[in-house]
Design a protein around this motif. Structure first.
Motif, PDB file in Angstrom:
ATOM      1  N   ASP A 141       0.942  -1.101  -0.085  1.00 15.68           N
ATOM      2  CA  ASP A 141       0.119  -0.002   0.201  1.00 15.68           C
ATOM      3  C   ASP A 141       0.838   1.067  -0.080  1.00 15.68           C
ATOM      4  N   TRP A 142       0.458   2.091  -0.835  1.00 14.92           N
ATOM      5  CA  TRP A 142       1.430   3.467  -1.000  1.00 14.92           C
ATOM      6  C   TRP A 142       1.713   4.139   0.275  1.00 14.92           C
ATOM      7  N   GLY A 143       0.556   4.187   1.081  1.00 14.59           N
ATOM      8  CA  GLY A 143       0.782   4.851   2.515  1.00 14.59           C
ATOM      9  C   GLY A 143       1.967   4.271   3.233  1.00 14.59           C
ATOM     10  N   THR A 144       1.837   2.890   3.542  1.00 20.29           N
ATOM     11  CA  THR A 144       2.332   2.247   4.344  1.00 20.29           C
ATOM     12  C   THR A 144       3.766   2.227   3.643  1.00 20.29           C
ATOM     13  N   MET A 145       4.181   2.267   2.336  1.00 22.12           N
ATOM     14  CA  MET A 145       5.589   2.255   1.756  1.00 22.12           C
ATOM     15  C   MET A 145       5.998   3.554   2.088  1.00 22.12           C
ATOM     16  N   VAL A 146       5.331   4.756   2.122  1.00 17.72           N
ATOM     17  CA  VAL A 146       5.961   5.799   2.441  1.00 17.72           C
ATOM     18  C   VAL A 146       6.447   5.975   3.901  1.00 17.72           C
ATOM     19  N   ARG A 147       5.682   5.611   4.884  1.00 16.81           N
ATOM     20  CA  ARG A 147       5.995   5.198   6.148  1.00 16.81           C
ATOM     21  C   ARG A 147       7.191   4.459   6.488  1.00 16.81           C
ATOM     22  N   ASP A 148       7.327   3.098   5.739  1.00 18.47           N
ATOM     23  CA  ASP A 148       8.394   2.185   5.817  1.00 18.47           C
ATOM     24  C   ASP A 148       9.686   2.681   5.298  1.00 18.47           C
ATOM     25  N   SER A 149       9.585   3.614   4.240  1.00 17.31           N
ATOM     26  CA  SER A 149      10.874   4.140   3.768  1.00 17.31           C
ATOM     27  C   SER A 149      11.169   5.581   4.003  1.00 17.31           C
ATOM     28  N   ALA A 150      10.284   6.113   4.717  1.00 17.20           N
ATOM     29  CA  ALA A 150      10.575   7.730   5.025  1.00 17.20           C
ATOM     30  C   ALA A 150      11.882   8.013   5.281  1.00 17.20           C
ATOM     31  N   ALA A 151      12.780   7.215   5.970  1.00 16.12           N
ATOM     32  CA  ALA A 151      13.918   7.609   6.566  1.00 16.12           C
ATOM     33  C   ALA A 151      14.766   7.909   5.343  1.00 16.12           C
ATOM     34  N   PHE A 152      14.551   7.154   4.394  1.00 17.52           N
ATOM     35  CA  PHE A 152      15.535   7.371   2.827  1.00 17.52           C
ATOM     36  C   PHE A 152      15.680   8.790   2.420  1.00 17.52           C
ATOM     37  N   ILE A 153      14.624   9.598   2.735  1.00 13.94           N
ATOM     38  CA  ILE A 153      14.476  10.989   2.422  1.00 13.94           C
ATOM     39  C   ILE A 153      15.524  11.912   2.861  1.00 13.94           C
ATOM     40  N   ASN A 154      16.241  11.300   4.020  1.00 14.74           N
ATOM     41  CA  ASN A 154      17.240  12.047   4.407  1.00 14.74           C
ATOM     42  C   ASN A 154      18.521  11.874   3.574  1.00 14.74           C
ATOM     43  N   TYR A 155      18.648  10.872   2.921  1.00 16.22           N
ATOM     44  CA  TYR A 155      19.729  10.554   1.939  1.00 16.22           C
ATOM     45  C   TYR A 155      19.659  11.566   0.692  1.00 16.22           C
ATOM     46  N   ALA A 156      18.613  12.156   0.456  1.00 14.30           N
ATOM     47  CA  ALA A 156      18.410  12.909  -0.846  1.00 14.30           C
ATOM     48  C   ALA A 156      19.783  13.873  -0.908  1.00 14.30           C
ATOM     49  N   ALA A 157      20.310  14.363   0.008  1.00 21.77           N
ATOM     50  CA  ALA A 157      21.228  15.469   0.006  1.00 21.77           C
ATOM     51  C   ALA A 157      22.365  15.027  -0.516  1.00 21.77           C
ATOM     52  N   PHE A 158      22.646  13.436  -0.446  1.00 27.26           N
ATOM     53  CA  PHE A 158      23.964  13.047  -0.675  1.00 27.26           C
ATOM     54  C   PHE A 158      23.742  12.150  -2.016  1.00 27.26           C
ATOM     55  N   ALA A 159      22.536  11.264  -1.973  1.00 30.82           N
ATOM     56  CA  ALA A 159      22.494  10.398  -3.344  1.00 30.82           C
ATOM     57  C   ALA A 159      20.912  10.615  -3.793  1.00 30.82           C
ATOM     58  N   PRO A 160      20.542  11.425  -4.538  1.00 29.62           N
ATOM     59  CA  PRO A 160      19.057  11.774  -4.760  1.00 29.62           C
ATOM     60  C   PRO A 160      18.294  10.386  -4.951  1.00 29.62           C
ATOM     61  N   THR A 161      18.839   9.473  -5.667  1.00 28.72           N
ATOM     62  CA  THR A 161      18.347   8.217  -6.116  1.00 28.72           C
ATOM     63  C   THR A 161      17.911   7.326  -4.987  1.00 28.72           C
ATOM     64  N   ALA A 162      18.613   7.576  -3.980  1.00 29.33           N
ATOM     65  CA  ALA A 162      18.321   6.632  -2.790  1.00 29.33           C
ATOM     66  C   ALA A 162      16.921   6.965  -2.218  1.00 29.33           C
ATOM     67  N   ALA A 163      16.685   8.394  -2.192  1.00 26.18           N
ATOM     68  CA  ALA A 163      15.459   8.866  -1.477  1.00 26.18           C
ATOM     69  C   ALA A 163      14.229   8.408  -2.320  1.00 26.18           C
ATOM     70  N   LEU A 164      14.277   7.938  -3.801  1.00 27.58           N
ATOM     71  CA  LEU A 164      13.217   7.743  -4.527  1.00 27.58           C
ATOM     72  C   LEU A 164      12.179   6.700  -3.936  1.00 27.58           C
ATOM     73  N   PRO A 165      12.298   5.504  -3.277  1.00 26.49           N
ATOM     74  CA  PRO A 165      11.293   4.702  -2.901  1.00 26.49           C
ATOM     75  C   PRO A 165      10.005   5.601  -2.211  1.00 26.49           C
ATOM     76  N   PRO A 166      10.459   6.200  -0.980  1.00 25.12           N
ATOM     77  CA  PRO A 166       9.021   7.053  -0.336  1.00 25.12           C
ATOM     78  C   PRO A 166       8.713   7.914  -1.409  1.00 25.12           C
ATOM     79  N   LEU A 167       9.339   8.720  -2.039  1.00 32.07           N
ATOM     80  CA  LEU A 167       8.891   9.834  -2.881  1.00 32.07           C
ATOM     81  C   LEU A 167       8.100   9.134  -4.175  1.00 32.07           C
ATOM     82  N   LEU A 168       8.403   7.995  -4.677  1.00 33.57           N
ATOM     83  CA  LEU A 168       7.704   7.411  -5.569  1.00 33.57           C
ATOM     84  C   LEU A 168       6.299   7.094  -5.238  1.00 33.57           C
TER      85      LEU A 168
END
Lengths: 399, 548
Positions: free
Chosen positions: A344-371
């Motif tokens: 479920d998209w809502g759950t996916m955002v929650r599960d991988s929300a922590a990856f958003i922090n990596y956007a500053a170093f590697a943008p692609t790493a932050a993709l899962p929650p953003l997708l």
């Protein structure tokens, strides 16, 4: 100078440019009505629009210039601009296709359709397609756990990717692309069923209240007032907590409870609308004529009132669908909505929300929650485009 | 020519529908001198209002001026800039709309809206304009002129509001005022007051005016010259007296002839016959307000009874009592001698079938989402049980009866019909029940004269063929004259006079009947003058009603 001083200076400069633009326009076109009768506010609006466009183009060029391996502030702007352009072209082609093939009525409909509506319809069609054929499209199962966890999206092994998992895998090793595709089925499907149920409850009770009036109307309306007085998300959370105790005891999946709870809460809004629209229709002479003919309640509601209320109800359906969809996503994010391992998209955002922090170093790493979040946002925007168009059409019909 | 005020040449206007521009006005010329009043007449859709608005250089949304010029005092309003037009509109050109109630902002007092234009255009200060407004209200004979402006629009009556709007248009002493059907929505006794007031003030300030209406008798009182329009084309133009006495075009003659329709007299009712509908001493009230006081009358088979009165006289309430929507508190209603239950829900299907109703506004009386076939087919099926091809045959028969081609209209929606055609569908729906008795509630008041005449003729024919009885609710005495056998005059919920039509139109009348009759404009340009000299301006219209 501080930043807000800069903003003031920029606004003043743009004001000057707007004035000059209008003056030049008046001179160049020999005082054509378009420039002559242009208020200053409109000229200013044009300049602001052009400035905004310029910033977007500049940001896009920035995103092109740097290498993907390096942290790039403008990476997502670039992808967003590309996405919008691609979707717009697709929508344009889709509209052209609609104008060329189909029956007389569909072709007429496509001819008067703005591009935004074509965009919205295209998005909805794509989602529907993905949701229906999720089993065939997804490369892996939604609950399938693979041996490789935390693979970075992009498919580039040098950066920690894997060509077999274009979108990477999550923290316990499930393929993200597959989960996104199945998410369409779960989230969109459940939202659709919930909205239908909400409409069935809300509009039938609303029309009944409008037609019969009296104590039934009072009873229903006051009940709805009470339900609406409680903040809906908190209320839904409360009921879901109760339901999560009952569900295992009764052996009914929690998802059924969720559908019912959200449908009831949202039906209060539908009730209000249906009752208001119905009350306007009930006073018409053709309803009086039908009543004097001796027609029954069912005929009055479904044959006389409902056909005249479809336009506002359909428009509301679009909006309500978005709200239901977001409520489900919010509940899932909070952990009481659609239960794992269902994707479920809502759950996916929650599960991988922590990856958003990596956007500053590697943008692609932050993709899962953003997708996942982007999938929700895109559908919401698309549905609203279509709803806007339908509202415009119905208000035009009334003239 | 120095006194030429407005000069329209080759005006072409187009409207947008279905993504193409369709012509609305096909090249109309118009000249207006200072202080002259021009009457524009024609059916709805003739483009009267469109020309009226174009005379101000304005078009509605989705409408554009494609060709021609509108020169007002040397300025071409078609090409003038928004700034130039802002300087003229309100100050030198003013507009009086059909519905004053819809044109006033309900959130502001009348005087505040009155002073807006003069202060905006720097003609007067707010205080001067307020004083001037009171003066204008006095000239327009509004009651209590010192204070009436300080009320809100909903606190004054429709006729007063229409005069307040005329005063507002006068506030800057414009050179030109456009009156767009200013009295169409008013009762006859109110209309005559407004007409007298408008004419007086227009003459006093030597204002030029374009007077738009579909009522010939009204335009005969107001205009110096008359221009007749038909579907965006000018039919003819002449000064009022010539136009009334010797119209040259066939179309104009047909307009003039409408007023002559009158049915032959029917034989008197056989004494002792049981009336189809008998209203016996009914009283009814909305909440605590009593609206009907001991109303009684009979309607006999094959006859038409006209119920006449002004808005608020209770004539529609009688209809609601007969249909059972508002059960009377006292008294009873008998149908063919049998007393009907007061509430329609308690009446058997056959009683409901026998009494049908035709409504004033065909727009709201027909379900806009249903086709004509469905609208007429439903009562056919509901009452007679016919289905499939039998039902279709019956609907075709009914459509033929109302003189519409079945194959062409069966699948249309009400929005694809004209006003007169919609009203015919309303008639067909009533006939589908095969009733004995039909209530016609102001069925022609929303229609143009030519169309209205067609409806009246149709109703008369149907009565002769099917032996129907009608109860005809109307405030228009011309309609009464055309179709009624008997007349019931109502005022404030009471029957003030009733009897055979021929007797009613001959003196002596009840004072109120007399006032109603005398307030109906006639096709004589001197009619208003004569009436005013005969009675004096304070003894006409509502002022006279109040004195009774």
């Amino acid at each position: 100078m501080t930043w807000w001083m800069w903003i003031i200076v920029a606004l003043v400069v743009m004001g000057g440019i707007a004035w000059a633009m209008r003056a030049v326009g008046q001179m160049a076109t020999g005082n054509a009505p378009a420039f002559r009768d242009m208020p200053f506010g409109v000229a200013y609006g044009y300049v602001i629009g052009v400035a905004f466009l310029a910033v977007v183009v500049w940001a896009y060029l920035q995103s092109m210039s740097a290498e993907t391996a390096v942290a790039n502030k403008f990476y997502f702007v670039g992808r967003a601009v590309e996405g919008v352009i691609m979707f717009s072209i697709a929508a344009y082609l889709f509209r052209m296709l609609g104008r060329a093939v189909g029956t007389y009525w569909t072709r007429k409909m496509f001819r008067s359709m703005p591009l935004t509506a074509a965009f919205g319809i295209l998005v909805m069609l794509i989602y529907a397609f993905v949701a229906i054929f999720a089993g065939l499209l997804a490369p892996y199962g939604q609950a399938e756990i693979l041996p490789f966890a935390n693979i970075v999206p992009g498919g580039n092994p040098a950066l920690g990717g894997d060509p077999n998992h274009i979108m990477g895998t999550d923290q316990i090793g499930r393929d993200i692309l597959s989960r996104l595709i199945y998410g369409a089925q779960n989230t969109v499907g459940i939202a659709f069923v919930t909205t239908l149920l909400a409409f069935f409850i809300g509009s039938s009770l609303g029309f009944l209240a409008a037609t019969l009036g009296g104590w039934l109307d009072q009873l229903l309306s006051r009940t709805v007032d009470v339900l609406m007085a409680i903040p809906s998300l908190i209320f839904a959370l409360l009921l879901m907590t109760i339901a999560s105790v009952w569900a295992p005891q009764l052996g009914i999946p929690l998802t059924y409870f969720m559908v019912l709870i959200i449908a009831v809460i949202d039906s209060t809004r539908v009730f209000r609308l249906a009752r208001a629209v119905g009350a306007n229709i009930v006073v018409m002479d053709y309803i009086e004529a039908a009543k004097l003919r001796g027609e029954g309640l069912g005929y009055l509601v479904f044959k006389e009132i409902l056909p005249n209320a479809t336009a506002p109800l359909l428009a509301e359906f679009g909006l309500r669908f978005c709200f239901v969809f977001l409520t489900i996503a919010a509940l899932s994010f909070l952990g009481v909505g659609i239960q794992p391992p269902l994707a479920d998209w809502g759950t996916m955002v929650r599960d991988s929300a922590a990856f958003i922090n990596y956007a500053a170093f590697a943008p692609t790493a932050a993709l899962p929650p953003l997708l996942a979040a982007g999938a929700i946002a895109l559908l919401t925007v698309g549905v609203n485009f279509v709803v806007d168009w339908m509202l415009q059409k119905t208000s035009g019909l009334k003239e | 020519m120095t006194d030429q005020l407005l000069k329209i040449r080759g005006l072409k206007i187009e409207g947008r529908s279905d993504e193409t521009w369709n012509p609305i006005i096909n090249g109309v010329d118009l000249d207006l001198k200072k202080g002259e009043v021009l009457g524009l007449i024609g059916e709805s859709g003739a483009g009267k209002s469109t020309i009226g608005l174009a005379a101000m250089g304005f078009t509605r949304d989705g409408v554009r001026i494609s060709e021609g010029s509108v020169v007002f005092d040397g300025v071409d309003l078609v090409t003038a800039s928004a700034k130039v037009k802002r300087g003229l509109l309100g100050k030198r050109i003013a507009y009086v709309a059909q519905s004053a109630a819809a044109s006033f902002n309900p959130a502001h007092r009348i005087i505040d809206q009155h002073t807006e234009a003069p202060t905006q255009h720097h003609v007067m200060s707010r205080a001067e304009s307020t004083a001037d407004g009171i003066e204008l209200y006095r000239k327009l004979r509004l009651p209590d002129p010192e204070n009436i402006g300080f009320r809100y629009p909903h606190q004054v009556s429709g006729g007063q509001l229409q005069r307040a709007m005329t005063a507002m248009a006068m506030s800057c002493r414009p050179d030109l005022i456009i009156f767009d059907e200013p009295t169409t929505a008013l009762d006859v006794t109110t209309q005559i007051e407004v007409l007298a007031a408008i004419r007086e003030i227009v003459e006093e300030y030597d204002t030029a005016a374009i007077y738009i209406t579909h009522d010939l008798a009204v335009v005969a009182q107001m205009a110096d010259t008359i221009k007749v329009l038909l579907r965006g084309d000018e039919v003819e133009e002449a000064d009022t007296r010539t136009m009334l006495s010797a119209p040259t075009q066939d179309y104009t003659k047909s307009l003039w002839a409408v007023r002559s329709f009158e049915r032959p007299r029917k034989p008197a009712v056989v004494s002792g016959a049981v009336p189809v509908v008998s209203v016996r001493k009914i009283q009814a009230s909305y909440g605590k307000i009593k609206v009907l006081h001991d109303v009684s009358f009979d309607i006999h088979a094959g006859r038409t009874v006209a119920v006449v009165g002004e808005s608020g006289s209770g004539k529609s309430t009688v209809a609601r009592c007969i249909t059972g929507l508002l059960p009377p508190s006292v008294g009873e209603i008998a149908f063919d001698g049998d007393v009907l239950p007061g509430d329609y829900r308690k009446r058997p299907k056959d009683q409901l079938r026998q009494a049908q109703m035709i409504y004033q506004m065909a727009d709201t009386a027909l379900n806009p989402r249903k086709t004509i076939g469905q609208i007429i087919g439903r009562p056919v099926q509901f009452y007679t049980g016919l289905t499939g091809s039998d039902r279709r045959r019956r609907v075709d028969e009914l459509l033929n009866q109302i003189e519409l081609e079945p194959s062409e209209y069966f699948n249309r929606l009400p929005s694809e019909l004209s006003g007169g055609q919609k009203q015919r569908i309303g008639i067909a729906r009533a006939l589908a029940a095969e009733p004995k008795f039909i209530i016609c509630d102001e069925v022609t008041s929303a229609l143009d004269q030519l169309v209205a005449e067609g409806i009246l003729r149709l109703l008369a024919d149907l009565q002769d063929k099917l032996g129907l009885s009608y109860m005809f609710i109307t405030h228009d005495l011309a309609t009464v004259r055309a179709i009624a056998d008997e007349v019931v005059v109502m005022k404030e919920g009471r029957v003030v006079e009733q009897g055979e039509k021929t007797a009613m139109f001959l003196p002596p009348h009840h004072a109120y009947t007399d006032l109603l009759l005398s307030s109906v404009p006639e096709m004589d340009p001197d009619w208003l003058d004569n009436l005013l000299t005969e009675r004096g301006i304070d003894n006409i219209g509502d002022a006279a009603v109040d004195k009774m």
